[in-house]
Design a protein around this motif. Structure first.
Motif, mmCIF file in Angstrom:
data_model
loop_
_atom_site.group_PDB
_atom_site.id
_atom_site.type_symbol
_atom_site.label_atom_id
_atom_site.label_comp_id
_atom_site.label_asym_id
_atom_site.label_seq_id
_atom_site.Cartn_x
_atom_site.Cartn_y
_atom_site.Cartn_z
ATOM 1 N N ALA A 9 0.843 -1.196 0.000
ATOM 2 C CA ALA A 9 0.000 0.000 0.000
ATOM 3 C C ALA A 9 0.874 1.240 0.000
ATOM 4 O O ALA A 9 1.958 1.246 0.579
ATOM 5 N N ALA A 10 0.390 2.271 -0.651
ATOM 6 C CA ALA A 10 1.003 3.600 -0.631
ATOM 7 C C ALA A 10 -0.102 4.571 -0.250
ATOM 8 O O ALA A 10 -1.028 4.782 -1.030
ATOM 9 N N VAL A 11 -0.042 5.103 0.955
ATOM 10 C CA VAL A 11 -1.128 5.955 1.454
ATOM 11 C C VAL A 11 -0.567 7.239 2.046
ATOM 12 O O VAL A 11 0.610 7.326 2.385
ATOM 13 N N ILE A 12 -1.429 8.225 2.160
ATOM 14 C CA ILE A 12 -1.152 9.453 2.901
ATOM 15 C C ILE A 12 -2.270 9.567 3.930
ATOM 16 O O ILE A 12 -3.431 9.724 3.574
ATOM 17 N N GLY A 13 -1.946 9.448 5.189
ATOM 18 C CA GLY A 13 -2.941 9.483 6.256
ATOM 19 C C GLY A 13 -3.227 8.086 6.767
ATOM 20 O O GLY A 13 -2.693 7.096 6.287
ATOM 21 N N THR A 14 -4.074 7.996 7.762
ATOM 22 C CA THR A 14 -4.412 6.712 8.370
ATOM 23 C C THR A 14 -5.394 5.967 7.486
ATOM 24 O O THR A 14 -6.398 6.526 7.058
ATOM 25 N N THR A 15 -5.097 4.706 7.207
ATOM 26 C CA THR A 15 -5.942 3.887 6.348
ATOM 27 C C THR A 15 -6.084 2.493 6.953
ATOM 28 O O THR A 15 -5.106 1.755 7.053
ATOM 29 N N ASN A 16 -7.285 2.154 7.360
ATOM 30 C CA ASN A 16 -7.561 0.797 7.821
ATOM 31 C C ASN A 16 -7.753 -0.103 6.614
ATOM 32 O O ASN A 16 -8.290 0.314 5.599
ATOM 33 N N ALA A 17 -7.294 -1.339 6.727
ATOM 34 C CA ALA A 17 -7.406 -2.314 5.638
ATOM 35 C C ALA A 17 -6.870 -1.734 4.320
ATOM 36 O O ALA A 17 -7.503 -1.849 3.277
ATOM 37 N N ALA A 18 -5.688 -1.125 4.385
ATOM 38 C CA ALA A 18 -5.070 -0.559 3.188
ATOM 39 C C ALA A 18 -4.772 -1.661 2.168
ATOM 40 O O ALA A 18 -4.754 -1.412 0.974
ATOM 41 N N LYS A 46 5.476 10.131 11.518
ATOM 42 C CA LYS A 46 5.527 8.750 11.995
ATOM 43 C C LYS A 46 4.667 7.852 11.117
ATOM 44 O O LYS A 46 3.556 8.217 10.767
ATOM 45 N N LEU A 47 5.198 6.701 10.771
ATOM 46 C CA LEU A 47 4.472 5.687 10.022
ATOM 47 C C LEU A 47 4.375 4.440 10.882
ATOM 48 O O LEU A 47 5.385 3.961 11.403
ATOM 49 N N ARG A 48 3.153 3.930 11.054
ATOM 50 C CA ARG A 48 2.922 2.673 11.767
ATOM 51 C C ARG A 48 2.208 1.726 10.814
ATOM 52 O O ARG A 48 1.153 2.068 10.270
ATOM 53 N N ALA A 49 2.768 0.558 10.631
ATOM 54 C CA ALA A 49 2.141 -0.460 9.792
ATOM 55 C C ALA A 49 1.867 -1.679 10.668
ATOM 56 O O ALA A 49 2.780 -2.195 11.321
ATOM 57 N N GLU A 50 0.622 -2.109 10.676
ATOM 58 C CA GLU A 50 0.198 -3.212 11.539
ATOM 59 C C GLU A 50 -0.390 -4.332 10.691
ATOM 60 O O GLU A 50 -1.263 -4.089 9.865
ATOM 61 N N ARG A 103 -8.714 -13.875 6.742
ATOM 62 C CA ARG A 103 -8.162 -12.670 6.126
ATOM 63 C C ARG A 103 -7.136 -12.034 7.057
ATOM 64 O O ARG A 103 -7.282 -12.058 8.274
ATOM 65 N N LEU A 104 -6.117 -11.453 6.433
ATOM 66 C CA LEU A 104 -5.096 -10.711 7.150
ATOM 67 C C LEU A 104 -5.057 -9.314 6.539
ATOM 68 O O LEU A 104 -5.069 -9.164 5.310
ATOM 69 N N TYR A 105 -5.038 -8.290 7.391
ATOM 70 C CA TYR A 105 -5.141 -6.905 6.949
ATOM 71 C C TYR A 105 -3.865 -6.134 7.254
ATOM 72 O O TYR A 105 -3.204 -6.372 8.263
ATOM 73 N N LEU A 106 -3.555 -5.190 6.386
ATOM 74 C CA LEU A 106 -2.474 -4.237 6.605
ATOM 75 C C LEU A 106 -3.124 -2.904 6.943
ATOM 76 O O LEU A 106 -3.764 -2.276 6.092
ATOM 77 N N ASN A 107 -3.006 -2.502 8.207
ATOM 78 C CA ASN A 107 -3.541 -1.232 8.676
ATOM 79 C C ASN A 107 -2.380 -0.253 8.813
ATOM 80 O O ASN A 107 -1.326 -0.612 9.352
ATOM 81 N N ILE A 108 -2.571 0.976 8.338
ATOM 82 C CA ILE A 108 -1.482 1.949 8.321
ATOM 83 C C ILE A 108 -1.933 3.238 9.001
ATOM 84 O O ILE A 108 -3.029 3.735 8.755
ATOM 85 N N SER A 109 -1.044 3.775 9.831
ATOM 86 C CA SER A 109 -1.281 5.061 10.473
ATOM 87 C C SER A 109 -0.114 5.982 10.144
ATOM 88 O O SER A 109 1.045 5.631 10.362
ATOM 89 N N LEU A 110 -0.428 7.155 9.599
ATOM 90 C CA LEU A 110 0.578 8.187 9.337
ATOM 91 C C LEU A 110 0.212 9.417 10.143
ATOM 92 O O LEU A 110 -0.902 9.920 10.054
ATOM 93 N N SER A 111 1.153 9.885 10.946
ATOM 94 C CA SER A 111 0.901 11.099 11.705
ATOM 95 C C SER A 111 1.735 12.239 11.131
ATOM 96 O O SER A 111 2.688 12.009 10.396
ATOM 97 N N ALA A 112 1.367 13.430 11.480
ATOM 98 C CA ALA A 112 1.968 14.660 10.953
ATOM 99 C C ALA A 112 1.661 14.762 9.460
ATOM 100 O O ALA A 112 0.535 14.519 9.065
ATOM 101 N N ALA A 113 2.650 15.049 8.614
ATOM 102 C CA ALA A 113 2.321 15.349 7.215
ATOM 103 C C ALA A 113 3.351 14.809 6.227
ATOM 104 O O ALA A 113 3.932 15.565 5.461
ATOM 105 N N PRO A 114 3.611 13.506 6.214
ATOM 106 C CA PRO A 114 4.554 13.001 5.214
ATOM 107 C C PRO A 114 4.003 13.203 3.802
ATOM 108 O O PRO A 114 2.796 13.205 3.587
#
Length: 129
Positions: A9-18, A46-50, A103-114
């Protein structure tokens, strides 16, 4: 037989089930490889990938049963401007059971403004025949 699943996934911002995968056969997750990258815009980006059996991120939840792996990266800029940075991590020797259809999900959280991010996970599953 070992099957390799890819979540990207390539995201800007928090995205559940990216990204998500559905296991084709029952087996065990035996290894996970993750690569994350982002181009920060401000200090503290900060980037968090779960990786989780839950379709919503549970980064700050204690004693939850969904997440199985998390990869975090934070930047502290000392001057203006930014550079793309990345990390790769791997963990092996796992034995996490999965059933066909799980199913297995990739959840992503981006804080601040990358300004950009990229997340790729490879999940290695030893399938039961």
């Amino acid at each position: 037989m070992t099957r390799v699943y890819k979540l990207a996934a390539a995201v800007i911002g928090t995205t559940n089930a990216a990204a998500q995968i559905q296991f084709q056969r029952a087996g065990s997750i035996i290894a996970i490889v993750s690569t994350i990258a982002m181009e920060p815009a401000t200090t503290g980006d900060k980037l968090r990938a779960e990786l989780s059996f839950a379709s919503t991120g549970q980064w700050t939840v204690n004693d939850t049963v969904g997440p199985i792996y998390q990869h975090d990266m934070i930047y502290d800029l000392v001057t203006s401007g930014s550079t793309l940075g990345g990390q790769s991590l791997s963990v092996a020797g796992l034995n996490i059971g999965v059933n066909s259809g799980d199913r297995l999900y990739l959840n992503i959280s981006l804080s601040a403004a990358p300004t950009s991010s990229s997340t790729v996970f490879f999940v290695y599953v030893e399938e039961r025949m």
